[in-house]
Design a protein around this motif. Structure first.
Motif, PDB file in Angstrom:
ATOM      1  N   PHE A  80      -6.639  -8.066 -14.561  1.00 30.50           N
ATOM      2  CA  PHE A  80      -7.463  -7.342 -15.534  1.00 30.50           C
ATOM      3  C   PHE A  80      -7.078  -5.895 -15.821  1.00 30.50           C
ATOM      4  N   SER A  81      -6.970  -5.033 -14.779  1.00 27.38           N
ATOM      5  CA  SER A  81      -6.782  -3.607 -15.086  1.00 27.38           C
ATOM      6  C   SER A  81      -5.681  -2.991 -14.237  1.00 27.38           C
ATOM      7  N   SER A  82      -5.198  -1.876 -14.713  1.00 24.08           N
ATOM      8  CA  SER A  82      -4.184  -1.125 -13.992  1.00 24.08           C
ATOM      9  C   SER A  82      -4.716  -0.626 -12.634  1.00 24.08           C
ATOM     10  N   GLU A  83      -6.018  -0.283 -12.590  1.00 27.90           N
ATOM     11  CA  GLU A  83      -6.613   0.203 -11.326  1.00 27.90           C
ATOM     12  C   GLU A  83      -6.612  -0.912 -10.276  1.00 27.90           C
ATOM     13  N   ILE A  84      -6.972  -2.124 -10.693  1.00 23.16           N
ATOM     14  CA  ILE A  84      -6.987  -3.245  -9.732  1.00 23.16           C
ATOM     15  C   ILE A  84      -5.556  -3.515  -9.261  1.00 23.16           C
ATOM     16  N   ILE A  85      -4.603  -3.505 -10.181  1.00 19.74           N
ATOM     17  CA  ILE A  85      -3.201  -3.770  -9.801  1.00 19.74           C
ATOM     18  C   ILE A  85      -2.731  -2.736  -8.778  1.00 19.74           C
ATOM     19  N   GLN A  86      -2.993  -1.468  -9.059  1.00 19.74           N
ATOM     20  CA  GLN A  86      -2.514  -0.419  -8.139  1.00 19.74           C
ATOM     21  C   GLN A  86      -3.158  -0.552  -6.764  1.00 19.74           C
ATOM     22  N   SER A  87      -4.461  -0.862  -6.742  1.00 15.71           N
ATOM     23  CA  SER A  87      -5.120  -0.916  -5.427  1.00 15.71           C
ATOM     24  C   SER A  87      -4.614  -2.105  -4.614  1.00 15.71           C
ATOM     25  N   ILE A  88      -4.431  -3.274  -5.246  1.00 13.89           N
ATOM     26  CA  ILE A  88      -3.961  -4.399  -4.420  1.00 13.89           C
ATOM     27  C   ILE A  88      -2.490  -4.215  -4.049  1.00 13.89           C
ATOM     28  N   ALA A  89      -1.715  -3.580  -4.927  1.00 13.36           N
ATOM     29  CA  ALA A  89      -0.294  -3.342  -4.603  1.00 13.36           C
ATOM     30  C   ALA A  89      -0.185  -2.414  -3.395  1.00 13.36           C
ATOM     31  N   ARG A  90      -1.058  -1.401  -3.339  1.00  9.52           N
ATOM     32  CA  ARG A  90      -1.043  -0.468  -2.195  1.00  9.52           C
ATOM     33  C   ARG A  90      -1.285  -1.225  -0.885  1.00  9.52           C
ATOM     34  N   ILE A  91      -2.230  -2.158  -0.919  1.00 10.28           N
ATOM     35  CA  ILE A  91      -2.551  -2.910   0.311  1.00 10.28           C
ATOM     36  C   ILE A  91      -1.424  -3.905   0.638  1.00 10.28           C
ATOM     37  N   LEU A  92      -0.937  -4.599  -0.365  1.00 10.90           N
ATOM     38  CA  LEU A  92       0.098  -5.624  -0.109  1.00 10.90           C
ATOM     39  C   LEU A  92       1.423  -5.007   0.327  1.00 10.90           C
ATOM     40  N   ALA A  93       1.660  -3.740  -0.076  1.00 16.72           N
ATOM     41  CA  ALA A  93       2.919  -3.082   0.310  1.00 16.72           C
ATOM     42  C   ALA A  93       3.001  -2.888   1.825  1.00 16.72           C
ATOM     43  N   ASP A  94       1.840  -2.850   2.499  1.00 19.23           N
ATOM     44  CA  ASP A  94       1.822  -2.614   3.942  1.00 19.23           C
ATOM     45  C   ASP A  94       1.852  -3.892   4.774  1.00 19.23           C
ATOM     46  N   VAL A  95       1.849  -5.048   4.123  1.00 19.93           N
ATOM     47  CA  VAL A  95       1.902  -6.301   4.896  1.00 19.93           C
ATOM     48  C   VAL A  95       3.134  -7.067   4.433  1.00 19.93           C
ATOM     49  N   ASN A  96       3.637  -7.907   5.292  1.00 21.02           N
ATOM     50  CA  ASN A  96       4.862  -8.616   4.923  1.00 21.02           C
ATOM     51  C   ASN A  96       4.530 -10.091   4.691  1.00 21.02           C
TER      52      ASN A  96
END
Ligand SMILES: Nc1ncnc2c1ncn2[C@@H]1O[C@H](COP(=O)(O)OP(=O)(O)OP(=O)(O)O)[C@@H](O)[C@H]1O
Ligand SMILES: Cc1ncc(COP(=O)(O)O)c(N)n1
Length: 274
Positions: A80-96
């Motif tokens: 849906f939004s750029s804010e949702i994309i950025q927040s989940i990307a931040r979290i997923l970047a820290d897990v493999n």
């Protein structure tokens, strides 16, 4: 038990989004968990409204899963939004965790499921984390800013997406209706590529085909299949789901998530190494 996660929108009609993903996960014998990004009021005739979930609550859902479960694959759908994309990307970047990105933009009925300004965030923050991205032709055109008419255009678009950091690109040919076949094109970062061909089914019941295909892919990756095996088996899952359609509702009906378990031995997908 393999645990997988879908980060997507809810489809009240049950044919696409979170509902299609969880049904597919269940059929493919993985334990499905979910992060809901938006609610849609939707049926086979279209989307009548969208209610995005607050970004902080999307984050809480994803963090709750990561804290407790050992997740073996994640997929994204409607973000849906750029804010949702950025927040989940931040979290997923820290897990493999292997990440399958289905870049959902527009519903079958034409309603927008991704804000126009979010496309930049998708390319800058999420695609660099993606193991596999699964655009249809219009989505590949939007992500790369180029029209796709020929096979050379498909190759160019795939290379542009690989340069964004994705490991494997699948450009789905469901929208290339001038052909008796449904052909999907797969490209890897090491230069290998192949196409998968199945017969095109004449049906209007194709609601949620992209969601279902990427969910099947996520389930097989989560179970430990190689990327190529997972892609071919997911193609069989969607081919059977379209072939044995259910004729539910009065518009574009859903696919048959039950079909694969019954008919999987009978499905033919032709692979061409390119
Ligand atoms: N009529 C059809 N017959 C057989 N396979 C199809 C047909 N339509 C789509 N597919 C297959 O379904 C999968 C999903 O492709 P499609 O291009 O429909 O995705 P999509 O447009 O992202 O789906 P969605 O409409 O859910 O967003 C691909 O493997 C594609 O080849
Ligand atoms: C919540 C949600 N996610 C994805 C789709 C795309 O599916 P389709 O293109 O078949 O309408 C959708 N309609 N709704």
């Amino acid at each position: 038990m393999h645990i997988v996660t879908t980060i997507a929108g809810s489809d009240s009609g049950g044919g696409a989004g979170i509902q299609a993903d969880l049904k597919t996960f269940q059929e493919l014998k993985v334990f499905g968990t979910s992060v809901i990004t938006a609610l849609t009021a939707q049926n086979t005739l279209g989307v009548s409204d969208v209610l995005p979930i607050e970004v902080s609550f999307v984050e809480k859902q994803l963090k709750a899963l990561i804290e407790d479960f050992s997740i073996s694959a994640v997929k994204t759908g409607m973000l849906f939004s750029s804010e949702i994309i950025q927040s989940i990307a931040r979290i997923l970047a820290d897990v493999n965790i292997p990440l399958i990105v289905d870049p959902v933009m527009i519903a079958k009925g034409g309603e927008s499921l991704l804000q126009q300004e979010a496309i930049v965030a998708l390319c800058s923050y999420l695609l660099p984390l993606a193991t596999i991205v699964t655009p249809n032709i219009p989505e590949a055109e939007t992500l790369t800013g180029r029209k796709i008419k020929t096979f050379a255009d498909i190759q160019d678009a795939a290379h542009t997406l690989l340069q964004m950091g994705v490991q494997c690109v699948i450009i789905k040919g469901g929208h290339l209706t001038d052909n008796d076949y449904a052909i999907d094109y797969v490209f890897f970062e090491d230069g290998q590529s192949f196409s998968m061909q199945s017969s095109r089914i004449a049906t209007k019941n194709t609601h949620g085909t992209g969601c279902t295909f990427s969910a099947a892919l996520t389930a097989f990756i989560g179970r430990g299949f190689s990327i190529k095996e997972a892609i071919v088996e997911a193609k069989k899952y969607i081919q059977l789901a379209i072939t044995y359609d259910l004729s539910i509702g009065n518009g574009h009906g859903p696919t048959n998530h039950f079909a694969y378990q019954k008919y999987k031995e009978s499905c033919e997908v032709i692979i061409h190494e390119t």
